[in-house]
Design a protein around this motif. Sequence first.
Motif, PDB file in Angstrom:
ATOM      1  N   GLU A  78       0.856  -1.094   0.077  1.00  0.00           N
ATOM      2  CA  GLU A  78       0.150   0.014  -0.098  1.00  0.00           C
ATOM      3  C   GLU A  78       0.836   1.255   0.121  1.00  0.00           C
ATOM      4  OE1 GLU A  78      -2.277  -0.920   3.506  1.00  0.00           O
ATOM      5  OE2 GLU A  78      -3.839  -1.570   2.455  1.00  0.00           O
ATOM      6  N   PHE A  79       0.393   2.292  -0.640  1.00  0.00           N
ATOM      7  CA  PHE A  79       1.144   3.749  -0.746  1.00  0.00           C
ATOM      8  C   PHE A  79       0.295   4.610  -0.289  1.00  0.00           C
ATOM      9  CE2 PHE A  79       1.944   7.654  -2.826  1.00  0.00           C
ATOM     10  CZ  PHE A  79       3.201   7.803  -2.392  1.00  0.00           C
ATOM     11  N   TYR A  80       0.787   5.468   0.853  1.00  0.00           N
ATOM     12  CA  TYR A  80       0.326   6.671   1.446  1.00  0.00           C
ATOM     13  C   TYR A  80       1.088   7.773   1.143  1.00  0.00           C
ATOM     14  CZ  TYR A  80      -1.818   2.805   3.810  1.00  0.00           C
ATOM     15  OH  TYR A  80      -2.420   1.332   4.201  1.00  0.00           O
ATOM     16  N   PRO A  81       0.550   8.971   0.358  1.00  0.00           N
ATOM     17  CA  PRO A  81       1.390  10.170   0.239  1.00  0.00           C
ATOM     18  C   PRO A  81       1.505  10.793   1.572  1.00  0.00           C
ATOM     19  CG  PRO A  81      -0.955  10.212  -0.664  1.00  0.00           C
ATOM     20  CD  PRO A  81      -0.779   8.609  -0.138  1.00  0.00           C
ATOM     21  N   LYS A  82       2.288  11.573   1.611  1.00  0.00           N
ATOM     22  CA  LYS A  82       2.619  12.498   2.742  1.00  0.00           C
ATOM     23  C   LYS A  82       1.152  13.149   3.128  1.00  0.00           C
ATOM     24  CE  LYS A  82       5.254  16.539   4.155  1.00  0.00           C
ATOM     25  NZ  LYS A  82       6.160  17.573   3.939  1.00  0.00           N
ATOM     26  N   GLY A  83       1.114  13.264   4.426  1.00  0.00           N
ATOM     27  CA  GLY A  83      -0.112  13.998   5.198  1.00  0.00           C
ATOM     28  C   GLY A  83      -1.368  13.089   5.068  1.00  0.00           C
ATOM     29  N   HIS A  84      -1.221  11.879   4.303  1.00  0.00           N
ATOM     30  CA  HIS A  84      -2.561  11.077   4.240  1.00  0.00           C
ATOM     31  C   HIS A  84      -2.798  10.343   5.665  1.00  0.00           C
ATOM     32  CE1 HIS A  84      -5.278   7.997   2.445  1.00  0.00           C
ATOM     33  NE2 HIS A  84      -4.868   7.200   3.359  1.00  0.00           N
ATOM     34  N   VAL A  85      -4.201  10.309   6.086  1.00  0.00           N
ATOM     35  CA  VAL A  85      -4.600   9.583   7.374  1.00  0.00           C
ATOM     36  C   VAL A  85      -4.724   8.490   6.986  1.00  0.00           C
ATOM     37  CG1 VAL A  85      -6.213   9.863   9.182  1.00  0.00           C
ATOM     38  CG2 VAL A  85      -5.454  11.858   8.320  1.00  0.00           C
ATOM     39  N   ILE A  86      -3.883   7.455   7.599  1.00  0.00           N
ATOM     40  CA  ILE A  86      -4.171   5.989   7.157  1.00  0.00           C
ATOM     41  C   ILE A  86      -4.908   5.603   8.513  1.00  0.00           C
ATOM     42  CG2 ILE A  86      -2.685   3.814   7.390  1.00  0.00           C
ATOM     43  CD1 ILE A  86      -0.026   5.492   6.776  1.00  0.00           C
ATOM     44  N   LEU A  87      -5.030   5.808   9.470  1.00  0.00           N
ATOM     45  CA  LEU A  87      -6.075   5.079  10.519  1.00  0.00           C
ATOM     46  C   LEU A  87      -6.351   6.496  11.251  1.00  0.00           C
ATOM     47  CD1 LEU A  87      -4.181   2.221  12.186  1.00  0.00           C
ATOM     48  CD2 LEU A  87      -5.970   2.151  10.431  1.00  0.00           C
ATOM     49  N   GLY A 115      -0.709  -0.666  13.817  1.00  0.00           N
ATOM     50  CA  GLY A 115      -2.214  -1.397  13.663  1.00  0.00           C
ATOM     51  C   GLY A 115      -2.330  -2.621  14.567  1.00  0.00           C
ATOM     52  N   LEU A 116      -1.256  -3.152  15.122  1.00  0.00           N
ATOM     53  CA  LEU A 116      -1.361  -4.127  16.006  1.00  0.00           C
ATOM     54  C   LEU A 116      -2.431  -3.693  17.126  1.00  0.00           C
ATOM     55  CD1 LEU A 116      -0.632  -7.197  16.575  1.00  0.00           C
ATOM     56  CD2 LEU A 116       1.095  -6.214  17.754  1.00  0.00           C
ATOM     57  N   ARG A 117      -2.125  -2.760  17.901  1.00  0.00           N
ATOM     58  CA  ARG A 117      -3.078  -2.411  18.996  1.00  0.00           C
ATOM     59  C   ARG A 117      -4.418  -2.598  18.646  1.00  0.00           C
ATOM     60  NH1 ARG A 117      -2.942   2.559  22.814  1.00  0.00           N
ATOM     61  NH2 ARG A 117      -4.251   2.201  24.114  1.00  0.00           N
ATOM     62  N   SER A 118      -4.797  -1.831  17.782  1.00  0.00           N
ATOM     63  CA  SER A 118      -6.026  -1.847  17.233  1.00  0.00           C
ATOM     64  C   SER A 118      -6.756  -3.069  16.754  1.00  0.00           C
ATOM     65  CB  SER A 118      -6.283  -0.718  16.032  1.00  0.00           C
ATOM     66  OG  SER A 118      -5.801   0.572  16.501  1.00  0.00           O
ATOM     67  N   ILE A 119      -5.907  -3.901  16.236  1.00  0.00           N
ATOM     68  CA  ILE A 119      -6.481  -5.488  15.675  1.00  0.00           C
ATOM     69  C   ILE A 119      -6.780  -5.906  16.929  1.00  0.00           C
ATOM     70  CG2 ILE A 119      -5.761  -7.419  14.756  1.00  0.00           C
ATOM     71  CD1 ILE A 119      -4.278  -5.509  12.613  1.00  0.00           C
ATOM     72  N   VAL A 120      -5.949  -6.039  18.162  1.00  0.00           N
ATOM     73  CA  VAL A 120      -5.906  -6.693  19.455  1.00  0.00           C
ATOM     74  C   VAL A 120      -7.099  -6.280  20.266  1.00  0.00           C
ATOM     75  CG1 VAL A 120      -4.763  -7.416  21.452  1.00  0.00           C
ATOM     76  CG2 VAL A 120      -3.591  -7.735  19.080  1.00  0.00           C
ATOM     77  N   CYS A 121      -7.254  -5.031  20.288  1.00  0.00           N
ATOM     78  CA  CYS A 121      -8.038  -4.129  21.138  1.00  0.00           C
ATOM     79  C   CYS A 121      -9.528  -4.207  21.164  1.00  0.00           C
ATOM     80  CB  CYS A 121      -7.489  -3.020  21.684  1.00  0.00           C
ATOM     81  SG  CYS A 121      -5.955  -3.155  22.526  1.00  0.00           S
ATOM     82  N   GLY A 122      -9.698  -4.362  19.836  1.00  0.00           N
ATOM     83  CA  GLY A 122     -11.270  -4.115  19.191  1.00  0.00           C
ATOM     84  C   GLY A 122     -11.459  -3.687  17.967  1.00  0.00           C
ATOM     85  N   HIS A 123     -12.797  -3.052  17.778  1.00  0.00           N
ATOM     86  CA  HIS A 123     -13.305  -2.815  16.559  1.00  0.00           C
ATOM     87  C   HIS A 123     -13.021  -1.281  16.054  1.00  0.00           C
ATOM     88  CE1 HIS A 123     -15.194  -6.700  16.363  1.00  0.00           C
ATOM     89  NE2 HIS A 123     -15.797  -6.160  17.496  1.00  0.00           N
ATOM     90  N   ILE A 124     -12.157  -0.659  17.139  1.00  0.00           N
ATOM     91  CA  ILE A 124     -12.091   0.878  16.648  1.00  0.00           C
ATOM     92  C   ILE A 124     -10.591   1.120  16.882  1.00  0.00           C
ATOM     93  CG2 ILE A 124     -14.002   1.854  17.552  1.00  0.00           C
ATOM     94  CD1 ILE A 124     -12.553   3.048  20.031  1.00  0.00           C
ATOM     95  N   SER A 125      -9.873   1.952  15.978  1.00  0.00           N
ATOM     96  CA  SER A 125      -8.675   2.308  15.888  1.00  0.00           C
ATOM     97  C   SER A 125      -8.386   3.224  17.389  1.00  0.00           C
ATOM     98  CB  SER A 125      -8.377   3.332  14.712  1.00  0.00           C
ATOM     99  OG  SER A 125      -6.930   3.599  14.712  1.00  0.00           O
ATOM    100  N   ARG A 126      -7.209   3.090  17.899  1.00  0.00           N
ATOM    101  CA  ARG A 126      -7.261   3.609  19.267  1.00  0.00           C
ATOM    102  C   ARG A 126      -6.187   5.032  18.922  1.00  0.00           C
ATOM    103  NH1 ARG A 126     -10.670   1.194  21.976  1.00  0.00           N
ATOM    104  NH2 ARG A 126     -10.291  -1.113  22.291  1.00  0.00           N
ATOM    105  N   GLU A 127      -5.622   4.900  17.942  1.00  0.00           N
ATOM    106  CA  GLU A 127      -4.828   6.364  17.625  1.00  0.00           C
ATOM    107  C   GLU A 127      -4.844   6.478  16.373  1.00  0.00           C
ATOM    108  OE1 GLU A 127      -2.276   3.594  20.422  1.00  0.00           O
ATOM    109  OE2 GLU A 127      -2.953   3.107  18.348  1.00  0.00           O
ATOM    110  N   THR A 128      -4.581   8.070  15.845  1.00  0.00           N
ATOM    111  CA  THR A 128      -4.614   8.192  14.600  1.00  0.00           C
ATOM    112  C   THR A 128      -3.103   8.166  14.103  1.00  0.00           C
ATOM    113  OG1 THR A 128      -6.086  10.071  15.093  1.00  0.00           O
ATOM    114  CG2 THR A 128      -4.994  10.318  12.972  1.00  0.00           C
TER     115      THR A 128
END
Length: 108
Positions: free
Chosen positions: A34-43, A85-98
């Motif tokens: 996957e490619f994310y340009p500078k400034g892109h919000v990934i999560l 992404g690991l913490r969000s995968i393990v901790c539940g259905h929402i992303s914990r951070e941006t």
Amino acid sequence: MISEDAISLLRKTPPFSLLDDETIRNMVRRSLMEFYPKGHVILRQNGPAPDHLSIIRNGDVKIFVKTNEGEEILVDRRTEGDFFGLRSIVCGHISRETVVAKRDTSCY
């Protein structure tokens, strides 16, 4: 070739470096780039959790949380060989951070 590049990266990236070659090759066969340009919000904090772990091939990301007052608190900055992404995968259905791409960033 992308697969050889991914295998090389995983061989030198803990904890994946502890895996045998066959396991690493199986992981790479199921991977996408996957490619994310500078400034892109990934999560986005409190957004959907990712369904996969992202390993940074090149570039870097900033990970932060926002307080109720709107203040950004830096959690970490990750670069080549790091993952997110690991913490969000393990901790539940929402992303914990941006997670935001600080430079053009490619991930497996």
